[in-house]
Scaffold this motif. Structure first.
Motif, PDB file in Angstrom:
ATOM      1  N   LEU A  52      13.421   8.881  16.102  1.00  0.00           N
ATOM      2  CA  LEU A  52      14.098   7.919  15.506  1.00  0.00           C
ATOM      3  C   LEU A  52      13.114   6.617  15.381  1.00  0.00           C
ATOM      4  CD1 LEU A  52      17.663   8.339  17.077  1.00  0.00           C
ATOM      5  CD2 LEU A  52      16.856   9.054  14.878  1.00  0.00           C
ATOM      6  N   GLU A  53      12.510   6.297  16.497  1.00  0.00           N
ATOM      7  CA  GLU A  53      11.835   5.222  16.412  1.00  0.00           C
ATOM      8  C   GLU A  53      10.525   5.431  15.508  1.00  0.00           C
ATOM      9  OE1 GLU A  53      11.535   2.595  19.058  1.00  0.00           O
ATOM     10  OE2 GLU A  53      12.145   3.474  20.892  1.00  0.00           O
ATOM     11  N   LYS A 108      10.736   7.188  12.866  1.00  0.00           N
ATOM     12  CA  LYS A 108      11.545   7.085  11.144  1.00  0.00           C
ATOM     13  C   LYS A 108      11.511   5.345  11.081  1.00  0.00           C
ATOM     14  CE  LYS A 108      14.923   8.764   8.868  1.00  0.00           C
ATOM     15  NZ  LYS A 108      16.121  10.170   9.054  1.00  0.00           N
ATOM     16  N   ILE A 109      12.211   4.777  12.113  1.00  0.00           N
ATOM     17  CA  ILE A 109      12.164   3.420  11.698  1.00  0.00           C
ATOM     18  C   ILE A 109      11.080   2.684  11.375  1.00  0.00           C
ATOM     19  CG2 ILE A 109      12.779   1.400  13.098  1.00  0.00           C
ATOM     20  CD1 ILE A 109      14.856   2.577  14.533  1.00  0.00           C
ATOM     21  N   LEU A 143      10.344   3.593   7.783  1.00  0.00           N
ATOM     22  CA  LEU A 143      11.057   2.777   6.997  1.00  0.00           C
ATOM     23  C   LEU A 143      10.826   1.284   6.801  1.00  0.00           C
ATOM     24  CD1 LEU A 143      14.676   4.404   7.779  1.00  0.00           C
ATOM     25  CD2 LEU A 143      13.237   4.939   5.701  1.00  0.00           C
ATOM     26  N   SER A 144      10.466   0.834   7.969  1.00  0.00           N
ATOM     27  CA  SER A 144      10.045  -0.659   7.840  1.00  0.00           C
ATOM     28  C   SER A 144       9.106  -0.919   7.104  1.00  0.00           C
ATOM     29  CB  SER A 144      10.012  -0.876   9.258  1.00  0.00           C
ATOM     30  OG  SER A 144      11.187  -1.004  10.249  1.00  0.00           O
ATOM     31  N   GLU A 162       7.940   0.905   4.462  1.00  0.00           N
ATOM     32  CA  GLU A 162       8.371   1.086   3.257  1.00  0.00           C
ATOM     33  C   GLU A 162       8.906  -0.070   2.559  1.00  0.00           C
ATOM     34  OE1 GLU A 162       9.635   5.466   3.202  1.00  0.00           O
ATOM     35  OE2 GLU A 162      10.275   4.732   1.440  1.00  0.00           O
ATOM     36  N   LEU A 163       9.803  -0.558   3.411  1.00  0.00           N
ATOM     37  CA  LEU A 163      10.694  -1.682   3.008  1.00  0.00           C
ATOM     38  C   LEU A 163       9.568  -3.002   2.915  1.00  0.00           C
ATOM     39  CD1 LEU A 163      13.515  -1.898   2.485  1.00  0.00           C
ATOM     40  CD2 LEU A 163      14.098  -2.624   4.826  1.00  0.00           C
ATOM     41  N   LEU A 199       7.724  -2.755  -0.449  1.00  0.00           N
ATOM     42  CA  LEU A 199       8.621  -3.131  -1.584  1.00  0.00           C
ATOM     43  C   LEU A 199       8.869  -4.606  -1.641  1.00  0.00           C
ATOM     44  CD1 LEU A 199      11.072  -0.237  -2.139  1.00  0.00           C
ATOM     45  CD2 LEU A 199       9.225  -0.605  -3.259  1.00  0.00           C
ATOM     46  N   LYS A 200       9.342  -5.114  -0.485  1.00  0.00           N
ATOM     47  CA  LYS A 200       9.675  -6.503  -0.517  1.00  0.00           C
ATOM     48  C   LYS A 200       8.342  -7.416  -1.058  1.00  0.00           C
ATOM     49  CE  LYS A 200      13.134  -6.723   2.806  1.00  0.00           C
ATOM     50  NZ  LYS A 200      13.695  -7.076   4.325  1.00  0.00           N
ATOM     51  N   LEU A 227       6.137  -6.336  -3.026  1.00  0.00           N
ATOM     52  CA  LEU A 227       5.794  -6.217  -4.673  1.00  0.00           C
ATOM     53  C   LEU A 227       6.989  -7.053  -5.216  1.00  0.00           C
ATOM     54  CD1 LEU A 227       5.694  -2.457  -5.101  1.00  0.00           C
ATOM     55  CD2 LEU A 227       3.822  -4.195  -5.501  1.00  0.00           C
ATOM     56  N   PHE A 228       8.079  -7.311  -4.529  1.00  0.00           N
ATOM     57  CA  PHE A 228       9.207  -7.989  -5.269  1.00  0.00           C
ATOM     58  C   PHE A 228       8.640  -9.367  -5.490  1.00  0.00           C
ATOM     59  CE2 PHE A 228      12.847  -5.238  -5.232  1.00  0.00           C
ATOM     60  CZ  PHE A 228      13.472  -5.345  -6.306  1.00  0.00           C
ATOM     61  N   HIS A 231       5.984  -9.958  -7.894  1.00  0.00           N
ATOM     62  CA  HIS A 231       6.791 -10.322  -9.121  1.00  0.00           C
ATOM     63  C   HIS A 231       7.307 -11.402  -9.695  1.00  0.00           C
ATOM     64  CE1 HIS A 231       9.457  -8.268 -12.426  1.00  0.00           C
ATOM     65  NE2 HIS A 231       8.211  -8.742 -12.968  1.00  0.00           N
ATOM     66  N   ASN A 241       4.938 -14.090 -10.098  1.00  0.00           N
ATOM     67  CA  ASN A 241       4.430 -13.808 -11.597  1.00  0.00           C
ATOM     68  C   ASN A 241       5.477 -14.276 -12.601  1.00  0.00           C
ATOM     69  OD1 ASN A 241       2.264 -12.634 -10.848  1.00  0.00           O
ATOM     70  ND2 ASN A 241       2.865 -10.318 -11.063  1.00  0.00           N
ATOM     71  N   GLN A 257       8.678  -9.634   7.061  1.00  0.00           N
ATOM     72  CA  GLN A 257       8.808  -8.837   8.273  1.00  0.00           C
ATOM     73  C   GLN A 257       7.549  -7.822   7.914  1.00  0.00           C
ATOM     74  OE1 GLN A 257      10.162  -5.384   9.889  1.00  0.00           O
ATOM     75  NE2 GLN A 257      11.991  -5.525   8.685  1.00  0.00           N
TER      76      GLN A 257
END
Lengths: 165, 165
Positions: free
Chosen positions: B115-116, B118-119, B122-123, B125-126, B129-130, B132-133, B136, B139, B165
């Motif tokens: 689980l750790e 995985k966390i 996920l963190s 990845e998040l 993405l953030k 990138l946002f 953007h 821009n 984070q």
DNA sequence: AACTATTGCGCAATGC
DNA sequence: TGCATTGCGCAATAGT
């Protein structure tokens, strides 16, 4: 609560003699003594457990090595007492360990739940972000079609519809 | 491996008498018997554990309720044997349970690690993405200013250091 | 060699 | 009444 026993069927009696004695050290602690029969001190006494005369067929005279255990010996009692203490100690530890282990299980379970919740949360966040990206990508693809007043132009990094869990 | 004992100092002897007897049921199983001293069957015999004559001061004649336990009785032996069986069973269960609990701990630990991990994933990845946002957004901000094409209106792919984070 | 720590075992009290 | 649990002491033996 009780302590001594007498010769029993099974295995060996360790020795061919049964000694009856005691010494009233009274160091022991009995959590739930049935009554107050504590002060029982018998006079050390050796009793041949193998009354060749009586039961008749039993106990082959052979194999009866050293009766040299001498339940009387002051030293014997001391050793027994120490061992009894050690035994209690050991058993306490054992039980404590078992309880600790059980406790550990509970803690780990809780931790697991926390982690799972966190994963759920992160997954959701990720999902939302990805959706936003997708939406944006669509907008771009459909070219400049402002669905709402806020749009612009920017490179859409990935177009990954599949959610990597 | 051993079974019976004799009167001991501590607590009570349950009774004022020590019985010496046996019956060679040999139902017991001894994992590590010291030798082959098994066939020890004494003749049931009652022996007053309180030889008022000998040690002298000990065992007040009072308090010696019912010797009515009759270690002889065939029924007694049967009860004992059954109880011994029950005891073994109970202890086995107890140990098994302890082992299971320990096993559970190990499983939970592993699960936790998964689980750790995985966390962590996920963190990450998040986080990407953030970023990138944010990029953007910048821009856009640097972009949507020139209503007319008079300025440098090219998406400035600035690298945004701020990271959620 | 001497101790302590563990472990299996049986007994008896007590729980159920 | 009967099995299940539990505390206890003994002895063997593993561990130091």
């Amino acid at each position: 609560m009780s302590r001594r026993q007498q010769p029993k069927p099974s295995t060996a009696d360790h020795n061919g003699v049964s000694v009856i004695q005691s010494q009233a050290h009274a160091t022991s602690s009995s959590p739930s003594l049935p009554a107050a029969i504590t002060g029982l001190q018998q006079v050390p006494q050796l009793i041949p457990a193998n009354p060749s005369a009586a039961g008749g067929k039993s106990i082959p005279p052979s194999k009866m090595k050293k009766p040299s255990v001498d339940k009387d010996s002051d030293e014997y009692r001391q050793r027994r007492e120490r061992n009894n203490l050690a035994v209690k100690k050991s058993r306490m530890r054992s039980k404590q360990k078992a309880m600790d282990t059980q406790q550990r299980v509970n803690e780990l379970k809780e931790e697991n739940e926390r982690l799972e919740a966190k994963i759920k949360l992160l997954s959701k966040e990720l999902s939302v972000l990805k959706d936003l990206f997708l939406e944006h990508a669509h907008n771009l693809a459909d070219n400049v079609q402002p669905p709402s007043g806020v749009e612009g132009t920017s490179p859409v990094p990935n177009s990954n519809p599949t959610n990597g869990q």
